[in-house]
Structures are given as structure tokens and as C-alpha cells.
Design a protein around this motif. Structure first.
Motif, mmCIF file in Angstrom:
data_model
loop_
_atom_site.group_PDB
_atom_site.id
_atom_site.type_symbol
_atom_site.label_atom_id
_atom_site.label_comp_id
_atom_site.label_asym_id
_atom_site.label_seq_id
_atom_site.Cartn_x
_atom_site.Cartn_y
_atom_site.Cartn_z
ATOM 1 N N GLN A 141 0.828 -1.204 0.000
ATOM 2 C CA GLN A 141 0.000 0.000 0.000
ATOM 3 C C GLN A 141 0.863 1.255 0.000
ATOM 4 N N SER A 142 1.888 1.268 0.831
ATOM 5 C CA SER A 142 2.806 2.409 0.864
ATOM 6 C C SER A 142 3.575 2.534 -0.452
ATOM 7 N N TRP A 143 3.977 1.416 -1.001
ATOM 8 C CA TRP A 143 4.677 1.403 -2.289
ATOM 9 C C TRP A 143 3.781 1.997 -3.376
ATOM 10 N N LEU A 144 2.514 1.603 -3.361
ATOM 11 C CA LEU A 144 1.555 2.103 -4.334
ATOM 12 C C LEU A 144 1.359 3.614 -4.197
ATOM 13 N N VAL A 145 1.267 4.094 -2.971
ATOM 14 C CA VAL A 145 1.109 5.538 -2.752
ATOM 15 C C VAL A 145 2.318 6.299 -3.286
ATOM 16 N N ILE A 146 3.513 5.759 -3.086
ATOM 17 C CA ILE A 146 4.724 6.392 -3.636
ATOM 18 C C ILE A 146 4.660 6.423 -5.157
ATOM 19 N N THR B 221 1.984 9.166 -6.081
ATOM 20 C CA THR B 221 2.135 10.569 -5.673
ATOM 21 C C THR B 221 3.571 11.036 -5.446
ATOM 22 N N GLU B 222 4.468 10.123 -5.105
ATOM 23 C CA GLU B 222 5.816 10.476 -4.662
ATOM 24 C C GLU B 222 5.794 11.432 -3.469
ATOM 25 N N SER B 223 4.760 11.301 -2.634
ATOM 26 C CA SER B 223 4.577 12.180 -1.481
ATOM 27 C C SER B 223 4.749 11.409 -0.178
ATOM 28 N N LYS B 224 5.648 11.893 0.653
ATOM 29 C CA LYS B 224 5.839 11.282 1.972
ATOM 30 C C LYS B 224 4.623 11.528 2.856
ATOM 31 N N ALA B 225 4.005 12.679 2.714
ATOM 32 C CA ALA B 225 2.815 13.001 3.500
ATOM 33 C C ALA B 225 1.671 12.054 3.155
ATOM 34 N N ALA B 226 1.534 11.688 1.894
ATOM 35 C CA ALA B 226 0.473 10.762 1.485
ATOM 36 C C ALA B 226 0.682 9.387 2.095
ATOM 37 N N ILE B 227 1.931 8.953 2.212
ATOM 38 C CA ILE B 227 2.217 7.667 2.867
ATOM 39 C C ILE B 227 1.811 7.733 4.333
ATOM 40 N N GLY B 228 2.173 8.797 4.997
ATOM 41 C CA GLY B 228 1.777 8.964 6.393
ATOM 42 C C GLY B 228 0.273 8.995 6.564
ATOM 43 N N PHE B 229 -0.395 9.666 5.645
ATOM 44 C CA PHE B 229 -1.850 9.772 5.715
ATOM 45 C C PHE B 229 -2.526 8.423 5.505
ATOM 46 N N VAL B 230 -2.069 7.658 4.525
ATOM 47 C CA VAL B 230 -2.698 6.351 4.267
ATOM 48 C C VAL B 230 -2.473 5.401 5.445
ATOM 49 N N ASN B 231 -1.312 5.467 6.064
ATOM 50 C CA ASN B 231 -1.069 4.618 7.239
ATOM 51 C C ASN B 231 -1.895 5.077 8.436
ATOM 52 N N THR B 232 -2.081 6.381 8.573
ATOM 53 C CA THR B 232 -2.938 6.900 9.640
ATOM 54 C C THR B 232 -4.368 6.444 9.443
ATOM 55 N N ILE B 233 -4.853 6.539 8.206
ATOM 56 C CA ILE B 233 -6.215 6.099 7.905
ATOM 57 C C ILE B 233 -6.388 4.619 8.209
ATOM 58 N N LEU C 281 -5.540 7.711 -5.895
ATOM 59 C CA LEU C 281 -5.149 7.848 -4.494
ATOM 60 C C LEU C 281 -6.348 7.711 -3.561
ATOM 61 N N TRP C 282 -7.485 8.252 -3.923
ATOM 62 C CA TRP C 282 -8.643 8.159 -3.042
ATOM 63 C C TRP C 282 -9.103 6.718 -2.871
ATOM 64 N N HIS C 283 -8.901 5.884 -3.894
ATOM 65 C CA HIS C 283 -9.216 4.456 -3.758
ATOM 66 C C HIS C 283 -8.373 3.841 -2.638
ATOM 67 N N VAL C 284 -7.102 4.163 -2.655
ATOM 68 C CA VAL C 284 -6.187 3.616 -1.647
ATOM 69 C C VAL C 284 -6.602 4.093 -0.259
ATOM 70 N N TYR C 285 -6.974 5.356 -0.129
ATOM 71 C CA TYR C 285 -7.400 5.883 1.161
ATOM 72 C C TYR C 285 -8.656 5.164 1.676
ATOM 73 N N VAL C 286 -9.661 5.024 0.830
ATOM 74 C CA VAL C 286 -10.910 4.380 1.246
ATOM 75 C C VAL C 286 -10.664 2.917 1.611
ATOM 76 N N LEU C 287 -9.888 2.217 0.787
ATOM 77 C CA LEU C 287 -9.638 0.804 1.055
ATOM 78 C C LEU C 287 -8.732 0.601 2.267
ATOM 79 N N ALA C 288 -7.849 1.554 2.557
ATOM 80 C CA ALA C 288 -7.055 1.480 3.790
ATOM 81 C C ALA C 288 -7.962 1.617 5.011
ATOM 82 N N LEU C 289 -8.962 2.479 4.910
ATOM 83 C CA LEU C 289 -9.925 2.639 5.998
ATOM 84 C C LEU C 289 -10.729 1.359 6.198
ATOM 85 N N VAL C 290 -11.141 0.725 5.117
ATOM 86 C CA VAL C 290 -11.875 -0.543 5.193
ATOM 87 C C VAL C 290 -11.021 -1.604 5.882
ATOM 88 N N LEU C 291 -9.748 -1.689 5.511
ATOM 89 C CA LEU C 291 -8.852 -2.651 6.157
ATOM 90 C C LEU C 291 -8.706 -2.345 7.645
#
Length: 149
Positions: A6-11, A14-26, A76-86
Motif C-alpha cells: 500500500q505504501s509502495w503504491l502511494v509512492i 504521488t511520490e509524497s511522503k505526506a500521502a504515505i503517512g496519511f494512508v497509514n494513519t487512515i 489515491l482516493w481508492h487507496v485511502y478508502v480501502l485502507a480505511l476498510v482494512l
């Protein structure tokens, strides 16, 4: 394995470190807020069925992410929603599994069962990302999602 993928996919997206932190927080926020509620539910329902439902939800989430990645439709929003589901799935599965261990072994073997359960959980946290990294490099990120459940 799935958290690494999931983190690899976010990178990749987006290539954003903040997005990785956000997806893990979610992903881990539901555990923080729902685990006590989930524990109460686990005490009132058939534990095996609740664990199966939580694992089915997690499997469906991983499959949806694998399909989105393999078809190139992932955003990216798919990853966020599915991270929340997990995260919701894990919030219900973890306390239910721990309560089930108590019922399965009884008081005499409880300390050994807790130690074994903790060892298996921590071993999976070590081995899973290692295997996930190999799968991602060898076959692509979607393979790590299809291999997790």
C-alpha cells in the motif's frame, strides 16, 4: 505485506511522503477508536463468525485493490478508502481473535497461548513485508495484494 504494498503504491501514485503517512494513519485510526467497541461486540456474538466476516472484508478489500492496480484504474482516493476498510476489519478481528484464544485453551494453558499468539503475530510482521518486497519487485505491486489473504 499489504501495508508495505500500500505504501509502495502511494509512492508510485504521488511520490509524497505526506500521502504515505496519511494512508497509514487512515489504516490504523479505526483500531484506535473502534477496538473497545469491537471488543464489546466480540463478547456478545459468535466469535468465529465475526472473525470470518472481518477476514472476508479484508480479503475483499485486498482483491479490490489488486483489481484496481492491475487494470490501471487506481487513484489515491481508492487507496485511502480501502485502507480505511482494512482498518475497520482489523479493529474487529484483533480483539475477537484474542478473546477466542481464551475460550479455546482455557486458563491452564492461557499464558502459553498468549505467548504463541504474540510470537506468531510479531513473526508475521517481520516475514510479511520481506515477502511483500520480493513479490513487488518480481511480479508487481498487485501481486502483494492478491497474496495477502
Amino acid at each position: 505485506m499489504q501495508t508495505l504494498a500500500q505504501s509502495w503504491l502511494v509512492i508510485q501514485l504521488t511520490e509524497s511522503k505526506a500521502a504515505i503517512g496519511f494512508v497509514n494513519t487512515i489504516q490504523f485510526l479505526p483500531i484506535t477508536f473502534l477496538v473497545l467497541f469491537a471488543g464489546v461486540i466480540a463478547d456478545r456474538v459468535h466469535k468465529r463468525n465475526l472473525i470470518l466476516a472481518a477476514r472476508l472484508l479484508a480479503m475483499s478489500q485486498a482483491f479490490a485493490l489488486a483489481v484496481l492496480v492491475s487494470t490501471g484504474a487506481v487513484e489515491l482516493w481508492h487507496v485511502y478508502v480501502l485502507a480505511l476498510v482494512l482498518g475497520v476489519s482489523n479493529a474487529f478481528e484483533q480483539p475477537t481473535r484474542q478473546a477466542l484464544v481464551v475460550e479455546m485453551v482455557g486458563k491452564d494453558d492461557l499464558m502459553n497461548a498468549i505467548a504463541l499468539n504474540s510470537g506468531l503475530f510479531n513473526g508475521a510482521r517481520l516475514v510479511g513485508p520481506s515477502i511483500g518486497g520480493i513479490l513487488i519487485v518480481a511480479f508487481g505491486v498487485e501481486t502483494a495484494f492478491t497474496s495477502t489473504r
